[in-house]
Design a protein around this motif. Structure first.
Motif: not given
Length: 220
Positions: A95-100
């Protein structure tokens, strides 16, 4: 198989990691979940790597370059617009998680505090989070908000790795200074990974090394 480029004992092992990274990121990557609060996180299923950085650091462009999907992460023209965690499934493997983004000047203080709280809770409480990529713009100096993010990551005891972005647009002498500064920064934090990767989404610089490094995190 070594767990990262720093552990590769010879050119053959490094080449094997690079090829494995290429194969991993050749798989389909799809958005599957968005969370605006810690209570809305998706179930824990597979290893995760999160990306964070100041607004307009080139996070979306880097995700697109890694996956070869130009429209995967939409590049926003309004820094700080995204206020949620966006999850992407890469080949049912990672999983790639794009953070704010952080550091946007126009955001009210309450929003900045909410960001800190949400990010700390996510970082501290996500058991499958293998690493956070902290993106720093190679063209400009490290900001106070970047130092804040490093302290937050270190306090949460989450492994993080500095990735310099937009290297193609930085003067040679300045890029060297930034690389030296980044090396000094990682030595200050116990949670910082020692390998700093310099990238350019435009030219492809460092992309295969970053893919290889992220592949190594799927090995267990």
């Amino acid at each position: 198989m070594p767990h990262g480029l720093l552990d590769a004992r010879d050119d053959a092992e490094r080449a094997a990691l690079v090829e494995a990274g290429r194969v991993l990121f050749a798989q389909r990557c799809e958005f599957f979940y968005a969370s605006q609060s810690i209570g809305q996180l998706p179930p824990v299923t597979r290893p995760e790597v999160a990306m964070c950085g100041r607004s307009n650091v080139g996070k979306s462009s880097l995700m697109n370059a890694l996956t070869g999907q130009n429209a995967l992460a939409r590049v926003s023209h309004t820094p700080g617009r995204t206020r949620q965690l966006n999850f992407f499934n890469l080949g049912d493997t990672l999983n790639l998680v794009d953070m704010p983004g952080y550091g946007y000047a126009q955001a009210p203080k309450s929003v900045k505090q909410d960001w800190q709280g949400l990010m700390f809770d996510f970082l501290r409480g996500r058991p499958t989070l293998r690493r956070v990529l902290l993106l720093l713009d190679a063209r400009i100096e490290t900001k106070a908000s970047d130092h804040m993010a490093m302290k937050l990551l270190n306090d949460a005891a989450v492994s993080f790795q500095i990735v310099l972005t937009k290297a193609d647009d930085a003067k040679v002498f300045w890029l060297k200074q930034r690389q030296e500064e980044a090396a000094k920064l990682v030595s200050k934090y116990t949670a910082a990974h020692p390998l700093v990767i310099t990238t350019s989404s435009e030219k492809g610089t460092g992309i295969e090394d970053l893919r290889a490094e992220l592949f190594s995190l799927t090995l267990g």
